[in-house]
Design a protein around this motif. Structure first.
Motif, mmCIF file in Angstrom:
data_model
loop_
_atom_site.group_PDB
_atom_site.id
_atom_site.type_symbol
_atom_site.label_atom_id
_atom_site.label_comp_id
_atom_site.label_asym_id
_atom_site.label_seq_id
_atom_site.Cartn_x
_atom_site.Cartn_y
_atom_site.Cartn_z
ATOM 1 N N VAL A 143 0.936 -1.301 0.052
ATOM 2 C CA VAL A 143 -0.130 0.035 -0.142
ATOM 3 C C VAL A 143 0.989 1.305 0.052
ATOM 4 O O VAL A 143 1.898 1.188 0.821
ATOM 5 C CB VAL A 143 -1.033 0.098 1.161
ATOM 6 N N ILE A 144 0.590 2.025 -0.900
ATOM 7 C CA ILE A 144 1.463 3.377 -0.978
ATOM 8 C C ILE A 144 0.421 4.365 -0.530
ATOM 9 O O ILE A 144 -0.540 4.663 -0.878
ATOM 10 C CB ILE A 144 1.709 3.657 -2.535
ATOM 11 N N VAL A 145 0.663 5.184 0.754
ATOM 12 C CA VAL A 145 0.007 6.048 1.034
ATOM 13 C C VAL A 145 0.410 7.455 0.549
ATOM 14 O O VAL A 145 1.804 7.659 0.713
ATOM 15 C CB VAL A 145 0.376 6.170 2.839
ATOM 16 N N ALA A 146 -0.329 8.262 -0.209
ATOM 17 C CA ALA A 146 0.293 9.257 -1.281
ATOM 18 C C ALA A 146 -0.359 10.478 -0.731
ATOM 19 O O ALA A 146 -1.624 10.914 -0.521
ATOM 20 C CB ALA A 146 -0.218 8.886 -2.538
ATOM 21 N N VAL A 147 0.548 11.526 -0.218
ATOM 22 C CA VAL A 147 0.129 12.567 0.436
ATOM 23 C C VAL A 147 0.192 13.822 -0.747
ATOM 24 O O VAL A 147 1.160 13.965 -1.311
ATOM 25 C CB VAL A 147 1.279 12.917 1.664
ATOM 26 N N ALA A 148 -1.198 13.996 -0.883
ATOM 27 C CA ALA A 148 -1.491 15.142 -2.048
ATOM 28 C C ALA A 148 -0.839 16.587 -1.649
ATOM 29 O O ALA A 148 -0.937 16.937 -0.498
ATOM 30 C CB ALA A 148 -3.078 15.304 -2.167
ATOM 31 N N HIS A 149 -0.016 17.088 -2.472
ATOM 32 C CA HIS A 149 0.336 18.545 -2.761
ATOM 33 C C HIS A 149 -0.811 19.405 -2.246
ATOM 34 O O HIS A 149 -1.734 19.340 -2.810
ATOM 35 C CB HIS A 149 1.405 18.816 -3.626
ATOM 36 N N THR A 150 -0.317 20.656 -1.641
ATOM 37 C CA THR A 150 -1.322 21.784 -1.651
ATOM 38 C C THR A 150 -2.055 22.249 -2.679
ATOM 39 O O THR A 150 -3.395 22.302 -2.558
ATOM 40 C CB THR A 150 -0.591 22.974 -0.990
ATOM 41 N N ALA A 151 -1.522 22.061 -4.055
ATOM 42 C CA ALA A 151 -2.231 22.427 -5.124
ATOM 43 C C ALA A 151 -3.265 21.811 -5.347
ATOM 44 O O ALA A 151 -4.336 22.287 -6.022
ATOM 45 C CB ALA A 151 -1.270 22.687 -6.337
ATOM 46 N N THR A 152 -3.316 20.592 -5.028
ATOM 47 C CA THR A 152 -4.364 19.618 -5.399
ATOM 48 C C THR A 152 -5.403 19.492 -4.122
ATOM 49 O O THR A 152 -6.007 18.600 -4.002
ATOM 50 C CB THR A 152 -4.058 18.116 -5.826
ATOM 51 N N GLN A 153 -5.076 20.331 -2.923
ATOM 52 C CA GLN A 153 -5.843 19.986 -1.809
ATOM 53 C C GLN A 153 -7.026 21.240 -1.893
ATOM 54 O O GLN A 153 -6.860 22.127 -2.113
ATOM 55 C CB GLN A 153 -5.050 20.304 -0.379
ATOM 56 N N ARG A 154 -8.051 20.624 -1.100
ATOM 57 C CA ARG A 154 -9.326 21.803 -0.995
ATOM 58 C C ARG A 154 -9.090 22.403 0.468
ATOM 59 O O ARG A 154 -9.695 23.514 0.451
ATOM 60 C CB ARG A 154 -10.782 20.859 -0.946
ATOM 61 N N LYS A 155 -8.476 21.829 1.198
ATOM 62 C CA LYS A 155 -8.517 22.509 2.596
ATOM 63 C C LYS A 155 -7.029 23.164 2.792
ATOM 64 O O LYS A 155 -6.079 22.638 2.332
ATOM 65 C CB LYS A 155 -8.606 21.448 3.603
ATOM 66 N N GLN A 156 -7.000 23.908 3.774
ATOM 67 C CA GLN A 156 -5.943 24.835 4.117
ATOM 68 C C GLN A 156 -5.127 23.928 5.192
ATOM 69 O O GLN A 156 -5.574 23.004 5.921
ATOM 70 C CB GLN A 156 -6.180 26.226 4.707
ATOM 71 N N GLY A 157 -3.748 23.913 4.947
ATOM 72 C CA GLY A 157 -2.993 22.716 5.777
ATOM 73 C C GLY A 157 -2.507 23.289 7.330
ATOM 74 O O GLY A 157 -2.412 24.461 7.394
ATOM 75 N N LEU A 158 -2.420 22.422 8.018
ATOM 76 C CA LEU A 158 -1.575 22.613 9.442
ATOM 77 C C LEU A 158 -0.165 22.160 9.166
ATOM 78 O O LEU A 158 0.811 22.965 9.555
ATOM 79 C CB LEU A 158 -2.490 22.008 10.500
ATOM 80 N N PHE A 159 -0.036 20.841 8.901
ATOM 81 C CA PHE A 159 1.483 20.370 8.871
ATOM 82 C C PHE A 159 1.787 20.363 7.475
ATOM 83 O O PHE A 159 1.128 20.493 6.565
ATOM 84 C CB PHE A 159 1.341 18.738 9.187
ATOM 85 N N THR A 160 3.221 20.641 7.235
ATOM 86 C CA THR A 160 3.552 20.654 5.684
ATOM 87 C C THR A 160 3.758 19.045 5.407
ATOM 88 O O THR A 160 3.448 18.170 6.178
ATOM 89 C CB THR A 160 5.384 21.126 5.925
ATOM 90 N N ILE A 161 3.789 18.914 4.188
ATOM 91 C CA ILE A 161 3.710 17.786 3.338
ATOM 92 C C ILE A 161 4.792 16.929 4.007
ATOM 93 O O ILE A 161 4.471 15.658 4.329
ATOM 94 C CB ILE A 161 3.900 17.930 1.921
ATOM 95 N N ARG A 162 5.691 17.507 4.205
ATOM 96 C CA ARG A 162 7.035 16.534 4.651
ATOM 97 C C ARG A 162 6.686 16.124 6.147
ATOM 98 O O ARG A 162 7.055 14.877 6.533
ATOM 99 C CB ARG A 162 8.432 17.468 4.548
ATOM 100 N N GLU A 163 6.183 16.959 6.935
ATOM 101 C CA GLU A 163 6.065 16.640 8.320
ATOM 102 C C GLU A 163 4.575 15.178 8.173
ATOM 103 O O GLU A 163 4.685 14.505 8.911
ATOM 104 C CB GLU A 163 5.261 17.685 9.067
ATOM 105 N N ARG A 164 3.666 15.446 7.229
ATOM 106 C CA ARG A 164 2.614 14.608 7.257
ATOM 107 C C ARG A 164 3.411 13.062 6.871
ATOM 108 O O ARG A 164 2.902 12.279 7.355
ATOM 109 C CB ARG A 164 1.861 15.062 6.305
ATOM 110 N N VAL A 165 4.123 13.058 5.884
ATOM 111 C CA VAL A 165 4.773 11.988 5.578
ATOM 112 C C VAL A 165 5.609 11.453 6.608
ATOM 113 O O VAL A 165 5.561 10.161 6.729
ATOM 114 C CB VAL A 165 5.748 12.389 4.127
ATOM 115 N N GLU A 166 6.486 12.273 7.269
ATOM 116 C CA GLU A 166 7.103 11.761 8.412
ATOM 117 C C GLU A 166 6.219 10.927 9.706
ATOM 118 O O GLU A 166 6.528 9.846 9.744
ATOM 119 C CB GLU A 166 8.092 12.882 9.302
ATOM 120 N N LEU A 167 5.070 11.552 9.775
ATOM 121 C CA LEU A 167 4.195 11.078 10.865
ATOM 122 C C LEU A 167 3.532 9.723 10.283
ATOM 123 O O LEU A 167 3.542 8.855 11.208
ATOM 124 C CB LEU A 167 3.106 12.011 10.994
ATOM 125 N N ILE A 168 3.239 9.692 9.023
ATOM 126 C CA ILE A 168 2.761 8.493 8.558
ATOM 127 C C ILE A 168 3.820 7.391 8.550
ATOM 128 O O ILE A 168 3.570 6.229 8.923
ATOM 129 C CB ILE A 168 2.099 8.557 7.038
#
Ligand code: ADP
Length: 167
Positions: A36-61
């Protein structure tokens, strides 16, 4: 593993941050996937405003699944079907919490199929105790000083508290 090679599933989302609901879906996807590849979408493709950076989200997962070698975590931008094709994945996994998720998810599944007919979207229902859980609700409750310990991994809770303390 099937004769067609390993079954690779992609679980895309914003994961801001990963919750126990997301984790539940990944573990269910592992029941019928080789990877299973958990794929974190970049801001440009997100609908919501983020709290964590993409890198932080990847690290946490990655932290959450550090003991599960069949789970890979990566970020992506651009079309999801292109990302899937590049990784040899023909299955997209999405979680369905309630009827309210359905319309958007159904539209995305049919559009992705239109873009690449070989892709299949699989919808999974989480354990009922996570069926009302969303990352945005976790962010909101935590930012208002509420306790979200039962909704996220302890490492995520720690990062969430530190992140909100910086604000
Ligand atoms: P969220 O809505 O929590 O911000 P994402 O945008 O990261 O989550 O969604 C990624 C995928 O995970 C979507 O298919 C979403 O429906 C699903 N998902 C999110 N939370 C849950 C949950 N508690 N149970 C089942 N599926 C979920």
């Amino acid at each position: 593993m099937s004769e067609r090679g390993p079954q690779v599933s992609i679980y895309p989302g914003s994961f801001d941050p990963i919750t126990l609901g997301h984790e539940d879906i990944v573990r269910r996807a592992l029941l019928f996937s080789d990877r299973v590849i958990v794929a974190v979408a970049h801001t440009a493709t997100q609908r919501k405003q983020g709290l964590f950076t993409i890198r932080e989200r990847v690290e946490l997962i990655r932290h959450v699944f550090h003991d599960e070698p069949r789970v890979a975590v990566t970020e992506f931008s651009g079309l999801l079907v292109d990302f899937a094709r590049t990784h040899g994945a023909r299955m997209l996994v999405r979680g369905l919490r309630a009827v309210s998720d359905f319309e958007y998810e159904f539209q995305m599944a049919l559009m992705n199929r239109q873009l690449w007919p070989e892709i299949e979207t699989v919808f999974l229902a989480p354990d009922v105790k996570y069926s009302y859980l969303s990352a945005s609700l976790v962010r909101e409750i935590a930012s208002l000083g509420g306790d979200v310990a039962e909704f996220v991994d302890p490492a995520v809770l720690d990062r969430l508290q530190r992140k909100l303390a910086q604000k």
